[in-house]
Design a protein around this motif. Structure first.
Motif, PDB file in Angstrom:
ATOM      1  N   THR A 249      -1.608   2.829   9.449  1.00  0.00           N
ATOM      2  CA  THR A 249      -1.295   4.218   9.128  1.00  0.00           C
ATOM      3  C   THR A 249      -0.166   4.719  10.028  1.00  0.00           C
ATOM      4  OG1 THR A 249      -3.598   4.620   8.501  1.00  0.00           O
ATOM      5  CG2 THR A 249      -2.229   6.551   8.920  1.00  0.00           C
ATOM      6  N   HIS A 284      -0.223   6.672   4.419  1.00  0.00           N
ATOM      7  CA  HIS A 284      -0.883   5.382   4.188  1.00  0.00           C
ATOM      8  C   HIS A 284      -0.840   5.056   2.700  1.00  0.00           C
ATOM      9  CE1 HIS A 284      -3.645   2.080   4.993  1.00  0.00           C
ATOM     10  NE2 HIS A 284      -4.402   2.486   3.979  1.00  0.00           N
ATOM     11  N   GLU A 285      -0.285   3.865   2.399  1.00  0.00           N
ATOM     12  CA  GLU A 285      -0.205   3.369   1.020  1.00  0.00           C
ATOM     13  C   GLU A 285       0.440   4.384   0.088  1.00  0.00           C
ATOM     14  OE1 GLU A 285      -4.122   2.094  -0.100  1.00  0.00           O
ATOM     15  OE2 GLU A 285      -3.975   0.245   1.101  1.00  0.00           O
ATOM     16  N   GLY A 286       1.537   4.958   0.561  1.00  0.00           N
ATOM     17  CA  GLY A 286       2.326   5.852  -0.272  1.00  0.00           C
ATOM     18  C   GLY A 286       1.775   7.257  -0.399  1.00  0.00           C
ATOM     19  N   LYS A 287       0.686   7.568   0.282  1.00  0.00           N
ATOM     20  CA  LYS A 287       0.096   8.896   0.204  1.00  0.00           C
ATOM     21  C   LYS A 287       0.213   9.594   1.568  1.00  0.00           C
ATOM     22  CE  LYS A 287      -3.157   7.746  -3.475  1.00  0.00           C
ATOM     23  NZ  LYS A 287      -4.590   7.702  -3.900  1.00  0.00           N
TER      24      LYS A 287
END
Length: 310
Positions: A249, A284-287
């Motif tokens: 993250t 994290h993961e595009g969010k």
């Protein structure tokens, strides 16, 4: 062993040029009163320089030297750096012809004109010499003191490894006019000329910073503890309160006005922050996820952002 017999951390390359020292001979910093400082333990008198010396080599002059503190005449027994320069009598930089780190060095020199310079940390003294024959005894006086610095949060000492200190000489209205020492560590003995200095203490690597003006007196160690109002927080992005943190993250800590204070990547990075209000952003993961939080002095804790269920 006295405080003054311990090593200091010095800023590489710092120092006045010798020609500037020649121009400033006799000048010393004057400052307002600061915290009380312990006196150095009593020391034996300066070793006499009139004992029977070894024979003087043919065509040479023996120069014996020692250094003392300005306020009490006590000898300085370690931490000295002596240099003998050829005095060329012009504006060119004098050449070093001899040097020593002994507290009471002896130099064998050809007859001539010289400049004797002795440094004690960031304090120093110099004198012009004209030597022609026999034995010359010189005692140099240095207006030197020292700082010994620590940090705390409330009544809790801060581990020395988490602190660093910078020392400045104030100039006019600028308290940080000239940097003298950078990245000194807690409990270092920082030898300085007599005067008042501006000390900046940094706890961690973000914005936990405290400042103080401290006075250095000749022959004394000024000990000071700078009290921080700060805490260490651990940043986490989790699926549920108290749950396992997501690895990889990217975190950003901002002020309410949007200034970035600290950035870090990981599952649960820690950051030491000054007391106050902040905004935490986790990617994290595009969010992107955010939350506001508050730092209270001395209260170390986890700051979690809980990812809402999809």
């Amino acid at each position: 062993m006295t405080f003054f017999e311990k090593p200091i951390r010095a800023l590489p390359g710092y120092g006045f040029g010798l020609l500037a020292l020649l121009a400033a001979t006799g000048a010393s910093a004057q400052a307002s009163l600061g915290p009380a400082a312990p006196t150095l333990p009593n020391s034996p008198a300066v070793p006499t320089l009139t004992q029977t010396p070894p024979p003087v080599p043919a065509g040479r002059v023996t120069v014996s030297a020692a250094a003392v503190f300005a306020n009490n005449g006590q000898p300085i027994r370690s931490g000295l750096a002596w240099r003998i320069y050829e005095d060329r009598g012009d504006a060119s930089q004098p050449a070093v012809v001899n040097r020593s780190s002994s507290p009471t060095p002896t130099f064998n020199l050809p007859p001539g004109n010289y400049i004797m310079h002795v440094a004690y940390g960031y304090a120093s003294a110099m004198k012009r010499l004209s030597v022609q024959s026999g034995i010359v005894n010189e005692r140099m006086t240095i207006n030197a003191g020292a700082l010994k610095l620590k940090g705390a949060v409330g009544d809790s000492p801060i581990p020395p490894g988490k602190l660093s200190f910078s020392v400045y000489v104030p100039i006019a209205q600028n308290s940080e006019g000239r940097l003298v020492v950078a990245n000194a560590k807690a409990n270092d003995i920082i030898r300085l000329p007599e005067g008042t200095y501006h000390v900046v203490s940094t706890y961690g690597d973000a914005n936990a910073i405290m400042r103080s003006d401290l006075k250095v007196e000749s022959g004394r160690v000024t000990e000071a503890t700078l009290n921080h109002r700060a805490a260490t927080v651990t940043l986490k992005l989790v699926g549920s309160a108290g749950g396992e943190a997501f690895a990889g993250t990217a975190f950003s800590v901002l002020t309410p006005g949007g200034d970035v204070i600290r950035e870090a990547i990981g599952a649960f990075p820690s950051v030491t922050l000054a007391e106050g209000d902040y905004v935490l952003i986790a990617r994290h993961e595009g969010k992107v996820h955010t939350r506001d939080f508050k730092v209270e002095s001395g209260l170390d804790r986890d700051i979690e952002i809980v990812v809402p269920p999809t």
